[in-house]
Design a protein around this motif. Structure first.
Motif, PDB file in Angstrom:
ATOM      1  N   SER A  87       0.808  -1.222   0.000  1.00  0.00           N
ATOM      2  CA  SER A  87       0.000   0.000   0.000  1.00  0.00           C
ATOM      3  C   SER A  87       0.839   1.269   0.000  1.00  0.00           C
ATOM      4  O   SER A  87       0.281   2.368   0.049  1.00  0.00           O
ATOM      5  N   THR A  88       2.161   1.138  -0.050  1.00  0.00           N
ATOM      6  CA  THR A  88       2.995   2.345  -0.030  1.00  0.00           C
ATOM      7  C   THR A  88       2.736   3.287  -1.205  1.00  0.00           C
ATOM      8  O   THR A  88       2.774   4.505  -1.015  1.00  0.00           O
ATOM      9  N   PRO A  89       2.453   2.790  -2.424  1.00  0.00           N
ATOM     10  CA  PRO A  89       2.117   3.752  -3.490  1.00  0.00           C
ATOM     11  C   PRO A  89       0.871   4.571  -3.175  1.00  0.00           C
ATOM     12  O   PRO A  89       0.841   5.784  -3.418  1.00  0.00           O
ATOM     13  N   GLU A  90      -0.168   3.910  -2.633  1.00  0.00           N
ATOM     14  CA  GLU A  90      -1.377   4.646  -2.255  1.00  0.00           C
ATOM     15  C   GLU A  90      -1.069   5.687  -1.178  1.00  0.00           C
ATOM     16  O   GLU A  90      -1.577   6.812  -1.219  1.00  0.00           O
ATOM     17  N   LEU A  91      -0.221   5.299  -0.214  1.00  0.00           N
ATOM     18  CA  LEU A  91       0.131   6.218   0.868  1.00  0.00           C
ATOM     19  C   LEU A  91       0.821   7.463   0.316  1.00  0.00           C
ATOM     20  O   LEU A  91       0.438   8.593   0.638  1.00  0.00           O
ATOM     21  N   VAL A  92       1.836   7.261  -0.518  1.00  0.00           N
ATOM     22  CA  VAL A  92       2.597   8.395  -1.043  1.00  0.00           C
ATOM     23  C   VAL A  92       1.724   9.292  -1.909  1.00  0.00           C
ATOM     24  O   VAL A  92       1.744  10.518  -1.788  1.00  0.00           O
ATOM     25  N   VAL A  93       0.902   8.686  -2.779  1.00  0.00           N
ATOM     26  CA  VAL A  93       0.058   9.481  -3.677  1.00  0.00           C
ATOM     27  C   VAL A  93      -0.992  10.264  -2.896  1.00  0.00           C
ATOM     28  O   VAL A  93      -1.205  11.460  -3.145  1.00  0.00           O
ATOM     29  N   SER A  94      -1.672   9.623  -1.940  1.00  0.00           N
ATOM     30  CA  SER A  94      -2.734  10.310  -1.200  1.00  0.00           C
ATOM     31  C   SER A  94      -2.183  11.416  -0.310  1.00  0.00           C
ATOM     32  O   SER A  94      -2.762  12.504  -0.226  1.00  0.00           O
TER      33      SER A  94
ATOM     34  N   LEU B 184      -7.412  -2.500   4.821  1.00  0.00           N
ATOM     35  CA  LEU B 184      -7.492  -1.934   6.174  1.00  0.00           C
ATOM     36  C   LEU B 184      -6.484  -0.802   6.339  1.00  0.00           C
ATOM     37  O   LEU B 184      -6.798   0.250   6.919  1.00  0.00           O
ATOM     38  N   PHE B 185      -5.271  -0.997   5.845  1.00  0.00           N
ATOM     39  CA  PHE B 185      -4.259   0.055   5.955  1.00  0.00           C
ATOM     40  C   PHE B 185      -4.646   1.284   5.133  1.00  0.00           C
ATOM     41  O   PHE B 185      -4.406   2.415   5.548  1.00  0.00           O
ATOM     42  N   ASN B 186      -5.233   1.067   3.956  1.00  0.00           N
ATOM     43  CA  ASN B 186      -5.674   2.194   3.132  1.00  0.00           C
ATOM     44  C   ASN B 186      -6.655   3.085   3.888  1.00  0.00           C
ATOM     45  O   ASN B 186      -6.533   4.317   3.890  1.00  0.00           O
ATOM     46  N   LEU B 187      -7.641   2.468   4.530  1.00  0.00           N
ATOM     47  CA  LEU B 187      -8.688   3.234   5.198  1.00  0.00           C
ATOM     48  C   LEU B 187      -8.210   3.831   6.518  1.00  0.00           C
ATOM     49  O   LEU B 187      -8.450   5.008   6.807  1.00  0.00           O
ATOM     50  N   LEU B 188      -7.529   3.020   7.323  1.00  0.00           N
ATOM     51  CA  LEU B 188      -7.130   3.492   8.650  1.00  0.00           C
ATOM     52  C   LEU B 188      -5.847   4.325   8.603  1.00  0.00           C
ATOM     53  O   LEU B 188      -5.775   5.400   9.211  1.00  0.00           O
ATOM     54  N   GLY B 189      -4.836   3.834   7.888  1.00  0.00           N
ATOM     55  CA  GLY B 189      -3.551   4.524   7.871  1.00  0.00           C
ATOM     56  C   GLY B 189      -3.481   5.675   6.895  1.00  0.00           C
ATOM     57  O   GLY B 189      -3.155   6.804   7.268  1.00  0.00           O
ATOM     58  N   ILE B 190      -3.828   5.414   5.632  1.00  0.00           N
ATOM     59  CA  ILE B 190      -3.664   6.443   4.599  1.00  0.00           C
ATOM     60  C   ILE B 190      -4.672   7.566   4.765  1.00  0.00           C
ATOM     61  O   ILE B 190      -4.313   8.750   4.733  1.00  0.00           O
ATOM     62  N   LEU B 191      -5.949   7.212   4.937  1.00  0.00           N
ATOM     63  CA  LEU B 191      -6.943   8.266   5.171  1.00  0.00           C
ATOM     64  C   LEU B 191      -6.685   8.975   6.491  1.00  0.00           C
ATOM     65  O   LEU B 191      -6.923  10.183   6.612  1.00  0.00           O
ATOM     66  N   GLY B 192      -6.172   8.235   7.480  1.00  0.00           N
ATOM     67  CA  GLY B 192      -5.858   8.858   8.761  1.00  0.00           C
ATOM     68  C   GLY B 192      -4.783   9.913   8.627  1.00  0.00           C
ATOM     69  O   GLY B 192      -4.936  11.050   9.084  1.00  0.00           O
ATOM     70  N   VAL B 193      -3.675   9.569   7.978  1.00  0.00           N
ATOM     71  CA  VAL B 193      -2.568  10.516   7.786  1.00  0.00           C
ATOM     72  C   VAL B 193      -2.995  11.676   6.890  1.00  0.00           C
ATOM     73  O   VAL B 193      -2.718  12.846   7.177  1.00  0.00           O
ATOM     74  N   SER B 194      -3.686  11.360   5.781  1.00  0.00           N
ATOM     75  CA  SER B 194      -4.086  12.399   4.824  1.00  0.00           C
ATOM     76  C   SER B 194      -5.026  13.419   5.447  1.00  0.00           C
ATOM     77  O   SER B 194      -4.884  14.634   5.231  1.00  0.00           O
TER      78      SER B 194
END
Length: 320
Positions: free
Chosen positions: A50-57, A248-258
Motif C-alpha cells: 500500500s505504499t504507493p497509495e500512501l505516497v500518492v494520497s 485496512l491500511f488504506n482506510l485506517l492509515g492512509i486516510l488517517g494521515v491524509s
C-alpha cells in the motif's frame, strides 16, 4: 493530452517499480530479523504493497487535491476486491482461514462503516484522522495478540511464508532497496499526480473520477502483482491476506494521515455512490468467504463483472 497520459503511465511505472523494490528490501529485512509469519505477511506484504497509495494520497493532500487523495483510497479498495481478488479467484479458488475470516473480514466491514460515519457525508477532518490512526494501532495490537495465541497452539504457523521476493538479502541490498524504493515512490507520485490532474482537466472529468479509476488502479499494481504471483504459487493465504491487510491500511492509515494533513471534503458522487460501493465490497467478501470458506471461480467472475459495471457507471453517470 498525450503528454499528460504519458506522465500518468510513467508515474504508474515508477510507483510499481518503487513498490516492488521497497517490498523486496522490507522482506529481506524481515527474514534477517527473523520476524514471524504474522508480521511478514500482514505488515510487510499487506501494508507494504500500500505504499504507493500512501505516497500518492499524502502528496495529493499536501498540494490540496483532496478528490484524488480520497478517490485513490476508495478506488484502490474497490479495485483490490473486485478486480484483484476476482482475478485471483478465477485463476484459483481462494480459501480462507477461520482467523482471517473472523478478524480481518469482519474488520474490513467495520472499518468501511466507520469511515462513512466519520465523514458524515461531508468531510474527514483532523479528529477523524486521529480516530482512524488509533483504530490502526488497535487493529495491529489485536492481530498480534490473536496470531501469538494461534502460534502458541499451532507452532507450525510461525514459519516464514513463501511470498514473492522473500529471499535472504545482504545488508547493503536491504538499505539500497529500501531507500531506492522510497525515492522511486516519491518521484512516481509527483509525476502521476501532475499527469492525472492535467488529464482530468483535458477530459472534462473530475479529479475524484481520475483518482477512483486511473490513479487507484495504478497504485494497486503492487497488490495485483503480489496476490497474482502468490495465487499461481498456491500461496492463496498470502493473496487473500495481502488484499484484506492492504484495504485496512488504506482506510485506517492512509486516510488517517491524509486527513490529519488536510481536511478531505467528500465529493457528491462519493457520498451517494462510491462509499456505498466500498461498503458493499467489504460485505460481499465477508459473505462469500463466510458461506463457503473460500472465494470460488464463479464468485471471482462475478467480482470482475461487478468491477466492469462500476467503471461503466463511473464514466457514464458520474463523470464530473
Amino acid at each position: 493530452m498525450w503528454i499528460d497520459l504519458l506522465l500518468v503511465i510513467a508515474g504508474i511505472g515508477l510507483l510499481t517499480l518503487g513498490g516492488e523494490v521497497l517490498i523486496s528490501g522490507a522482506l529481506g529485512l524481515a527474514r534477517r530479523l527473523q520476524i514471524s509469519a504474522l508480521l511478514t505477511g500482514l505488515v510487510v506484504v499487506g501494508f507494504g504493497t500500500s505504499t504507493p497509495e500512501l505516497v500518492v494520497s499524502v502528496d495529493a493532500a499536501l498540494i490540496n487535491q483532496p478528490g484524488i487523495a480520497l478517490g485513490n483510497v476508495m478506488g484502490s479498495n474497490i479495485a483490490n476486491v473486485l478486480l484483484i481478488l476476482g482475478l485471483c479467484a478465477v485463476v484459483r479458488p481462494l480459501p480462507v482461514t477461520p482467523l482471517g475470516l473472523s478478524r480481518d473480514g469482519v474488520a474490513g466491514v467495520a472499518v468501511s462503516g466507520l469511515v462513512i460515519v466519520l465523514a458524515g457525508g461531508i468531510a474527514l477532518g483532523r479528529i477523524d484522522g486521529l480516530i482512524l490512526l488509533a483504530g490502526l494501532a488497535g487493529y495491529l495490537a489485536w492481530a498480534y495478540r490473536s496470531e501469538r495465541s494461534l502460534q502458541a497452539s499451532q507452532p507450525g504457523v510461525s514459519e516464514t511464508p513463501d511470498v514473492p521476493g522473500s529471499k535472504d538479502r545482504s545488508v547493503v541490498y536491504i538499505v539500497v532497496a529500501t531507500m531506492g524504493g522510497l525515492l522511486l515512490l516519491i518521484a512516481g507520485s509527483r509525476v502521476l499526480l501532475l499527469g492525472a490532474v492535467a488529464l482530468a482537466r483535458d477530459l472534462g472529468v473530475s479529479e475524484a473520477v481520475i483518482g477512483l479509476t486511473l490513479v487507484a488502479v495504478g497504485t494497486s499494481l503492487p497488490e495485483l502483482a503480489v496476490s497474482l504471483i502468490a495465487t499461481i504459487r498456491r500461496q492463496v493465504e498470502v493473496a487473500v491476506g495481502n488484499i484484506l491487510g492492504s484495504n485496512l491500511f488504506n482506510l485506517l492509515g492512509i486516510l488517517g494521515v491524509s486527513s490529519l494533513l488536510q481536511q478531505l471534503p467528500l465529493p457528491h458522487r462519493m457520498v451517494v455512490f462510491d462509499q456505498w460501493v466500498l461498503l458493499a465490497c467489504s460485505v460481499a467478501v465477508l459473505f462469500m468467504l463466510w458461506t463457503g470458506r473460500r472465494l470460488s471461480r464463479i464468485e471471482g467472475a462475478i467480482f470482475l463483472l461487478a468491477y466492469a459495471v462500476y467503471l461503466l457507471v463511473t464514466f457514464r453517470v458520474f463523470p464530473s
